[in-house]
Structure formats: structure tokens, C-alpha cells
Write an enzyme that holds these catalytic residues in place. Structure first.
Site, mmCIF file in Angstrom:
data_model
loop_
_atom_site.group_PDB
_atom_site.id
_atom_site.type_symbol
_atom_site.label_atom_id
_atom_site.label_comp_id
_atom_site.label_asym_id
_atom_site.label_seq_id
_atom_site.Cartn_x
_atom_site.Cartn_y
_atom_site.Cartn_z
ATOM 1 N N TYR A 6 4.713 80.985 73.460
ATOM 2 C CA TYR A 6 2.982 81.466 73.485
ATOM 3 C C TYR A 6 2.394 80.182 72.812
ATOM 4 O O TYR A 6 2.609 79.339 71.903
ATOM 5 C CB TYR A 6 3.164 82.543 72.270
ATOM 6 C CG TYR A 6 1.760 83.148 72.302
ATOM 7 C CD1 TYR A 6 1.256 83.825 73.452
ATOM 8 C CD2 TYR A 6 1.191 83.028 71.079
ATOM 9 C CE1 TYR A 6 -0.168 84.210 73.243
ATOM 10 C CE2 TYR A 6 -0.256 83.413 71.054
ATOM 11 C CZ TYR A 6 -0.668 84.258 71.880
ATOM 12 O OH TYR A 6 -1.961 84.849 71.831
ATOM 13 N N ASP A 56 3.377 72.300 70.096
ATOM 14 C CA ASP A 56 2.574 73.515 69.614
ATOM 15 C C ASP A 56 3.062 73.873 68.166
ATOM 16 O O ASP A 56 4.208 74.680 68.311
ATOM 17 C CB ASP A 56 2.462 74.475 70.611
ATOM 18 C CG ASP A 56 1.770 75.638 69.876
ATOM 19 O OD1 ASP A 56 1.545 75.830 68.671
ATOM 20 O OD2 ASP A 56 1.342 76.567 70.665
ATOM 21 N N LYS A 107 -2.339 78.685 61.838
ATOM 22 C CA LYS A 107 -1.841 79.330 60.936
ATOM 23 C C LYS A 107 -1.888 78.749 59.460
ATOM 24 O O LYS A 107 -2.854 78.950 58.791
ATOM 25 C CB LYS A 107 -0.471 79.870 61.392
ATOM 26 C CG LYS A 107 -0.451 80.596 62.675
ATOM 27 C CD LYS A 107 0.692 81.416 63.105
ATOM 28 C CE LYS A 107 0.235 82.107 64.186
ATOM 29 N NZ LYS A 107 0.687 81.947 65.462
#
Ligand SMILES: *Cc1c(COP(=O)(O)O)cnc(C)c1O
Length: 437
Positions: free
Chosen positions: A148, A243, A271
Site C-alpha cells: 500500500y 516506501d 507516520k
């Protein structure tokens, strides 16, 4: 108003929320569709715990989906955010706070010589792809099934079976032409990756990968997988994008690139880098990053980018993780949790597979190994849902989907793990009685 009116329940709030908010939530997985039941409305969090609006306490393994590596409401993080806020919420102008965070990120990640702050992981990945396309003057790129990278159009594609098939969009509203530029192959499949490069020679702008997959449960890269991606990119002139929105500052201060020793061209962060506030970043070598405006022709901007409150919280969070022993503590707590859950599952006769990388832990209800998205999808998701509901009753808040990772924070104590194990014993016994399906 009577006390009765002020005492709210999650059920009442969810019913109200569904009238004015899509699905009653601000992000789909929060609606608990994968596990059933009503989502818990959270009133507050402290350390390893959250409290529902009903006042019930939970041991929290979601940790806001990863940012809260130091636990909820860490005094140092709150103090940093509060003191930044005292000077103002946002200026739309440079601040020293964002500069300090940028220097810290670059110091920890040598592959990131220069970066640009954005407001989410989605923006980081989307911008990294635009940059890779500009840098290589190529349109197509490759992603892995089950990884994702946020919700930008280009990444919302599901796997076609077989070798490097051109994909179909998995979200309505994504045009065919966008989906056609996305090549997808299974995670951990070197041959499929080689095949994709062979059939798209000179066409791929980038390979984007979660260097530890955390969005199909936890799936670690097999030995040589990231190295192969690096080599194939080099041979073909494509850029390698890591990522690290989850793994950055999670698996080590230098992220998964420090652990694996594989150096990406572009790194995406989110995050933890915002310490619980909306912040992301993408960065890489000076030559590549200088293509971004105002130095170069790749346009990318943001009204709240580099927000001073978020930058202060991120800086404070990373500073906490620089303390000696922080990652060893995380690893020891997560290892204890993994071992306890495995032991309890085995004692109850429940087939459970765990994948753990540091403080990322994936639980799969199936025997054997899970090494890719197809494997994760073959596991017993109904059992996960039952387990999730049983653990909620026991006061343990797990991610409400089998395709998410449990996150352990430095605030999780051995006592929390032991309570979790005791709760799991009772939950597994209930599952065990129903037998395997
Ligand atoms: C969460 C996540 C994103 C998206 O970040 P948002 O801040 O939710 O937009 C991107 N990539 C990975 C690996 C993620 O886990």
C-alpha cells in the site's frame, strides 16, 4: 441536561456519525467492516492504553496505525507540540522547527540528502512517483501486490495474476489509462520482477516497495529480494523507491534501508516522522531532489506542508527513539508478545502463523508460512474477525483487519504483554472449541 444525556456510547455516536460522515468514519478500515461490530469511539490515550467513550480501557496495538512508537500522549511529545503551538499553528513560511526535523532525518538516513515535507504518506508516495517519472522521462512504474502506498490513483491497482500483467483499477474512479501505467507483480517474487523488467525494458520509471510489507499483515522481504530490485533498477535505469512510511524510524533509526543495507533512490516517510500529527516527507540524492520546484520543473506544494506543530512532535518522537536501548526494548517487548501468542494458540490447538520484524507483528490464522499477498488472502479471515471481537471484549484493541500490523510501542510494558497473553488464552480457547474451518 441530565447525566444520562452526557453519557455517550460508541454505538450512539456511530449511529450519529453515519448520518453525516461517510461510513461514520474518516478512513474506511476504522468502520470495523472486516471484523464486524461497532467501532470503538476513543476518548483518550495514555502510554500503551486507550479509553473508549464508555470508559473501558484497552491495551492498544494499533497505536494510531504506527506513528505512536513512544505510546500515546508521551509527555515529551505533547510538550514539544504544545510549545510550538504557543507560537502559532501555521505560517505558510519557513520555520526553524521543520529545518531541525529535516536535519535529523537526513542524519539518520544517508540516502536522503535533501527532502521535501508534505502532509501525509499518500502525498509522499504520489510525489515520489512524479519525481521518478520526471527524472527518468518514463511513464510506467512497478509496484508489488499487497503493498500500500496511499490512495493516489496510480497506486490503487490490484494484482493481475501471472507475470507482470498490466493491471486493472481496483478503485472506481481510477481511469484505465492510469491503471495501464502500473505494472504489478507478487511481493518476494524475483522471477516475476525480472520478467516484468524483461517485458518492459526501458519503460519503468521506478519500482516502489515497502521494504518490510506492513499492509498485507506483516511480510518481511526474503533474502535477496530487495537486492534484486536494486540491481534490476540499476541495470535498466529505473529508480528504486522505498516506501518507508511505516518502517522509517520503526525498524531502526535509519529505517529498513539501514537494516537491509539496500540503498533506495527515493525514500517516502510518514507516520512516525510526524509524531502523531499529519506530516510526511520524500527525499533522496541532491541531483534527483533538485528537480522539484522551486529548484526544478516538478511541481509539488502544500499549504500546511512542514507544519511547525507536527514537525516539533516528530522531532521529539525521533529524539526519544535515539535514546540508548529504545529499539532493543521494543524488540524484546514484541518478541515476548509474539512468543506468548504462539504458545497460547498452540495450547488451544489454533493454527496461527506470526510474522514479526522488530515491533511490527502480523497474525495470520493459517498453518505455515505467509510470504506474499496471495498467502495472506488464503488465511482464515473469519477466524481473525472472531479473535478480534473476543480480544476487544477482553480489553485488547487489535487492528480491525488481518491485513494490518500490530504495533508495539516503547510504552508497552511486560505486564501489558502478559495481560494480552492471558486474554488471548481465553480468546483462543473459544476459537479452539469451534474447531477449524
Ligand atoms: C500508511 C501508509 C501510507 C499512506 O500514508 P497516509 O498518511 O495514510 O496517507 C503509504 N505507504 C505506506 C507503506 C503506509 O503504511
Amino acid at each position: 441536561m441530565t447525566g444520562r444525556d452526557e453519557r455517550k456510547t460508541s454505538g450512539e455516536l456511530f449511529a450519529r456519525a453515519r448520518k453525516v460522515m461517510v461510513g461514520g468514519v474518516s478512513s474506511p478500515v476504522r468502520a470495523f467492516a472486516a471484523v464486524g461490530g461497532t467501532p470503538i469511539f476513543i476518548a483518550r490515550g495514555k502510554g500503551a492504553h486507550v479509553w473508549s467513550v464508555e470508559g473501558k480501557r484497552y491495551i492498544d496495538y494499533v497505536c494510531s496505525w504506527g506513528p505512536l512508537i513512544a505510546g500515546h500522549s508521551h509527555p515529551k511529545v505533547l510538550a514539544a507540540a504544545a510549545s510550538a503551538l504557543e507560537f502559532g499553528a501555521s505560517f505558510g513560511a519557513p520555520t526553524e522547527g521543520e529545518l531541525k526535523l529535516a536535519e535529523k532525518v537526513c542524519a539518520h538516513m544517508p540516502s536522503v540528502e535533501k527532502l521535501r515535507f508534505v502532509s501525509s504518506g499518500t502525498e509522499a508516495a504520489m510525489s515520489a512517483l512524479r519525481l521518478a517519472r520526471a527524472s527518468t522521462r518514463r511513464d510506467k512504474f512497478l509496484k508489488f501486490e499487497g503493498c500500500y502506498h496511499g490512495h493516489a490513483d496510480a497506486f490503487l491497482t490490484e494484482a493481475g495474476s501471472g507475470l507482470a500483467t498490466l493491471d486493472v483499477a481496483s478503485s472506481a474512479g481510477v481511469t484505465r489509462s492510469v491503471a495501464e501505467d502500473t505494472v504489478t507483480v507478487p511481493y518476494n517474487d524475483r522471477e516475476a520482477l525480472e520478467g516484468a523488467f524483461a517485458s518492459h525494458r526501458g519503460e519503468l520509471a521506478a519500482v516502489i516497495v515497502e521494504p518490510v510489507a506492513g499492509n498485507m499483515g506483516v511480510v518481511p522481504p526474503q533474502a535477496g529480494f530487495l537486492e534484486a530490485a536494486r540491481e534490476l533498477c540499476d541495470r535498466d535505469g529505473a529508480l528504486l523507491i522505498f516506501d518507508e512510511v511505516i518502517t522509517g524510524f520503526r525498524v531502526s533509526p535509519g529505517g529498513a534501508q539501514a537494516v537491509s543495507g539496500v540503498r533506495p533512490d527515493i525514500t517516502c516517510l510518514g507516520k512516525i516522522v510526524g509524531g502523531g500529527f499529519p506530516l510526511g516527507a520524500y527525499g533522496g540524492p541532491r541531483e534527483v531532489m533538485s528537480l522539484v520546484a522551486p529548484e526544478g520543473p516538478v511541481y509539488q506544494a502544500g499549504t500546511l506542508s512542514g507544519n511547525p506543530v507536527a514537525a516539533a512532535a516528530g522531532h521529539a518522537t525521533i529524539s526519544l527513539m535515539e535514546r540508548r536501548g529504545a529499539y532493543e526494548l521494543l524488540d524484546a517487548t514484541a518478541a515476548r508478545l509474539e512468543q506468548a501468542l504462539r504458545a497460547e494458540a498452540e495450547a488451544a490447538g489454533v493454527a496461527l502463523t506470526t510474522n514479526r520484524v522488530g515491533s511490527m507483528l502480523g497474525l495470520f490464522f493459517a498453518p505455515g508460512r505467509v510470504g506474499d499477498f496471495a498467502g495472506a488472502k488464503r488465511t482464515d479471515r473469519a477466524r481473525f474477525a472472531e479473535f478480534h471481537r473476543a480480544m476487544l471484549e477482553e480489553g485488547v484493541y487489535l487492528p480491525p483487519s488481518p491485513f494490518e500490523t500490530l504495533f508495539v510501542s516503547t510504552a508497552h510494558a511486560e505486564a501489558d504483554v502478559d495481560k494480552t497473553a492471558a486474554a488471548a488464552r481465553r480468546a483462543f480457547q473459544r476459537l479452539g472449541k469451534k474447531g477449524s474451518r
